[in-house]
Write a protein that holds these residues in place. Structure first.
Motif, PDB file in Angstrom:
ATOM      1  N   UNK A   1      29.936  41.292  73.451  1.00  0.00           N
ATOM      2  CA  UNK A   1      30.816  40.346  72.751  1.00  0.00           C
ATOM      3  C   UNK A   1      30.275  38.930  72.889  1.00  0.00           C
ATOM      4  N   UNK A   2      29.913  38.537  74.098  1.00  0.00           N
ATOM      5  CA  UNK A   2      29.415  37.179  74.314  1.00  0.00           C
ATOM      6  C   UNK A   2      28.069  36.955  73.655  1.00  0.00           C
ATOM      7  N   UNK A   3      27.211  37.974  73.665  1.00  0.00           N
ATOM      8  CA  UNK A   3      25.906  37.851  73.018  1.00  0.00           C
ATOM      9  C   UNK A   3      26.057  37.649  71.511  1.00  0.00           C
ATOM     10  N   UNK A   4      26.931  38.456  70.902  1.00  0.00           N
ATOM     11  CA  UNK A   4      27.152  38.340  69.451  1.00  0.00           C
ATOM     12  C   UNK A   4      27.827  37.011  69.136  1.00  0.00           C
ATOM     13  N   UNK A   5      28.783  36.601  69.973  1.00  0.00           N
ATOM     14  CA  UNK A   5      29.461  35.323  69.758  1.00  0.00           C
ATOM     15  C   UNK A   5      28.461  34.171  69.772  1.00  0.00           C
ATOM     16  N   UNK A   6      27.560  34.171  70.741  1.00  0.00           N
ATOM     17  CA  UNK A   6      26.564  33.106  70.831  1.00  0.00           C
ATOM     18  C   UNK A   6      25.596  33.142  69.648  1.00  0.00           C
ATOM     19  N   UNK A   7      25.266  34.340  69.165  1.00  0.00           N
ATOM     20  CA  UNK A   7      24.386  34.443  68.003  1.00  0.00           C
ATOM     21  C   UNK A   7      25.064  33.879  66.760  1.00  0.00           C
ATOM     22  N   UNK A   8      26.339  34.188  66.581  1.00  0.00           N
ATOM     23  CA  UNK A   8      27.084  33.658  65.433  1.00  0.00           C
ATOM     24  C   UNK A   8      27.204  32.143  65.538  1.00  0.00           C
ATOM     25  N   UNK A   9      27.494  31.650  66.737  1.00  0.00           N
ATOM     26  CA  UNK A   9      27.594  30.206  66.941  1.00  0.00           C
ATOM     27  C   UNK A   9      26.275  29.527  66.604  1.00  0.00           C
ATOM     28  N   UNK A  10      25.168  30.131  67.028  1.00  0.00           N
ATOM     29  CA  UNK A  10      23.838  29.587  66.723  1.00  0.00           C
ATOM     30  C   UNK A  10      23.598  29.561  65.216  1.00  0.00           C
ATOM     31  N   UNK A  11      23.982  30.648  64.529  1.00  0.00           N
ATOM     32  CA  UNK A  11      23.798  30.709  63.071  1.00  0.00           C
ATOM     33  C   UNK A  11      24.623  29.632  62.364  1.00  0.00           C
ATOM     34  N   UNK A  12      25.848  29.408  62.830  1.00  0.00           N
ATOM     35  CA  UNK A  12      26.699  28.377  62.232  1.00  0.00           C
ATOM     36  C   UNK A  12      26.066  26.998  62.376  1.00  0.00           C
ATOM     37  N   UNK A  13      25.528  26.735  63.557  1.00  0.00           N
ATOM     38  CA  UNK A  13      24.876  25.449  63.791  1.00  0.00           C
ATOM     39  C   UNK A  13      23.616  25.299  62.951  1.00  0.00           C
ATOM     40  N   UNK A  14      22.833  26.374  62.862  1.00  0.00           N
ATOM     41  CA  UNK A  14      21.589  26.343  62.088  1.00  0.00           C
ATOM     42  C   UNK A  14      21.859  26.054  60.620  1.00  0.00           C
ATOM     43  N   UNK A  15      22.962  26.586  60.110  1.00  0.00           N
ATOM     44  CA  UNK A  15      23.294  26.415  58.691  1.00  0.00           C
ATOM     45  C   UNK A  15      24.161  25.182  58.446  1.00  0.00           C
ATOM     46  N   UNK A  16      24.419  24.413  59.509  1.00  0.00           N
ATOM     47  CA  UNK A  16      25.221  23.191  59.407  1.00  0.00           C
ATOM     48  C   UNK A  16      26.606  23.478  58.825  1.00  0.00           C
ATOM     49  N   UNK A  17      27.220  24.560  59.296  1.00  0.00           N
ATOM     50  CA  UNK A  17      28.570  24.924  58.864  1.00  0.00           C
ATOM     51  C   UNK A  17      29.566  24.318  59.834  1.00  0.00           C
ATOM     52  N   UNK A  18      30.373  23.389  59.340  1.00  0.00           N
ATOM     53  CA  UNK A  18      31.285  22.638  60.191  1.00  0.00           C
ATOM     54  C   UNK A  18      32.648  23.321  60.242  1.00  0.00           C
ATOM     55  N   UNK A  19      32.752  24.345  61.058  1.00  0.00           N
ATOM     56  CA  UNK A  19      34.017  25.058  61.182  1.00  0.00           C
ATOM     57  C   UNK A  19      34.985  24.284  62.073  1.00  0.00           C
ATOM     58  N   UNK A  20      36.259  24.597  61.949  1.00  0.00           N
ATOM     59  CA  UNK A  20      37.304  23.851  62.642  1.00  0.00           C
ATOM     60  C   UNK A  20      37.347  24.205  64.125  1.00  0.00           C
ATOM     61  N   UNK A  21      37.607  23.205  64.967  1.00  0.00           N
ATOM     62  CA  UNK A  21      37.800  23.426  66.402  1.00  0.00           C
ATOM     63  C   UNK A  21      39.064  22.704  66.849  1.00  0.00           C
ATOM     64  N   UNK A  22      39.891  23.392  67.631  1.00  0.00           N
ATOM     65  CA  UNK A  22      41.102  22.774  68.157  1.00  0.00           C
ATOM     66  C   UNK A  22      40.799  21.813  69.298  1.00  0.00           C
ATOM     67  N   UNK A  23      39.554  21.820  69.785  1.00  0.00           N
ATOM     68  CA  UNK A  23      39.208  20.997  70.938  1.00  0.00           C
ATOM     69  C   UNK A  23      39.103  19.515  70.592  1.00  0.00           C
ATOM     70  N   UNK A  24      38.906  19.180  69.318  1.00  0.00           N
ATOM     71  CA  UNK A  24      38.784  17.782  68.950  1.00  0.00           C
ATOM     72  C   UNK A  24      37.956  17.608  67.705  1.00  0.00           C
ATOM     73  N   UNK A  25      37.713  16.360  67.314  1.00  0.00           N
ATOM     74  CA  UNK A  25      36.993  16.088  66.068  1.00  0.00           C
ATOM     75  C   UNK A  25      35.525  16.463  66.113  1.00  0.00           C
ATOM     76  N   UNK A  26      34.928  16.509  67.312  1.00  0.00           N
ATOM     77  CA  UNK A  26      33.508  16.845  67.383  1.00  0.00           C
ATOM     78  C   UNK A  26      33.303  18.327  67.088  1.00  0.00           C
ATOM     79  N   UNK A  27      32.420  18.687  66.154  1.00  0.00           N
ATOM     80  CA  UNK A  27      32.206  20.096  65.843  1.00  0.00           C
ATOM     81  C   UNK A  27      31.677  20.858  67.046  1.00  0.00           C
ATOM     82  N   UNK A  28      32.238  22.061  67.250  1.00  0.00           N
ATOM     83  CA  UNK A  28      31.794  22.956  68.319  1.00  0.00           C
ATOM     84  C   UNK A  28      31.995  22.354  69.705  1.00  0.00           C
TER      85      UNK A  28
END
Length: 203
Positions: free
Chosen positions: A101-128
């Motif tokens: 689960x963690x390996x796949x999660x990190x791979x998806x997170x990496x892909x999102x960053x690589x493609x500059x996809x700014x998904x929503x985060x409840x942690x604050x305005x800074x992406x990811x």
């Protein structure tokens, strides 16, 4: 968000029909269409931010398979994030082991960053800003070992527990006062920008 009705719409994803693909994004567009080309004064913005009469889609929950993002996923999210908040969900994680689960999660997170996809985060305005903002979820039930009373287990209103995932954390975020306010504000900003330059680029 909690002072008005909550509507969930399940989209068909990338399935192609007679009118093309991305029916759910077109559904989102149909709700935002009244704002197209509309000049907004202060009262309109206040209404938009405070769940008034202006149409806003607060969030789109996007299911991602174990294999990760494909080209069509990237194109879809890029279009969606221009109109509303997108929260990526890693689906059916009950089929994976804990380390997987963690390996796949990190791979998806990496892909999102690589493609500059700014998904929503409840942690604050800074992406990811929240490392685990890719929520690993499942609706698979698990055996309830803590409940041994047969009358409870056989009750038609009894709901067995789900396997432990991020689903409960996600629901708490979305329906909390702070979380719903964050979603509303972010969606209103996106809607205001999109209404002046709408687009939907299918692959």
């Amino acid at each position: 968000m909690l002072d008005r009705n909550v509507c969930f719409v399940e989209g068909p994803g990338h399935r192609r029909g007679s009118s093309g693909t991305w029916h759910d994004l077109r559904y989102v567009q149909s709700h935002l269409a009244p704002l197209l080309g509309k000049s907004m004064d202060d009262s309109d913005l206040f209404s938009l931010l405070n769940a008034g009469g202006e149409p806003v889609v607060d969030v789109l929950l996007y299911l991602i398979p174990h294999k990760g993002l494909e080209a069509e996923d990237v194109a879809y999210i890029k279009n969606a994030q221009a109109m509303t908040n997108v929260i990526p969900l890693l689906a059916r994680v009950d089929e994976l082991g804990g380390d997987e689960v963690e390996l796949v999660r990190q791979r998806v997170l990496h892909d999102l960053l690589e493609e500059d996809l700014q998904c929503f985060s409840f942690a604050g305005p800074e992406p990811y800003a929240e490392p685990s903002h890719v929520y690993a979820i499942s609706t698979e039930e698990q055996t309830d070992y803590e409940t041994i009373d047969a009358s409870v287990l056989m009750n038609s209103e009894y709901i067995p527990p789900l396997v432990p995932t991020d689903l409960y954390r996600l629901v708490d975020h979305i329906f909390s006062l702070d979380g719903s306010a964050q979603l509303r504000h972010s969606a209103a900003v996106k809607t205001g920008v999109w209404s002046n330059a709408p687009f939907l680029e299918e692959p």
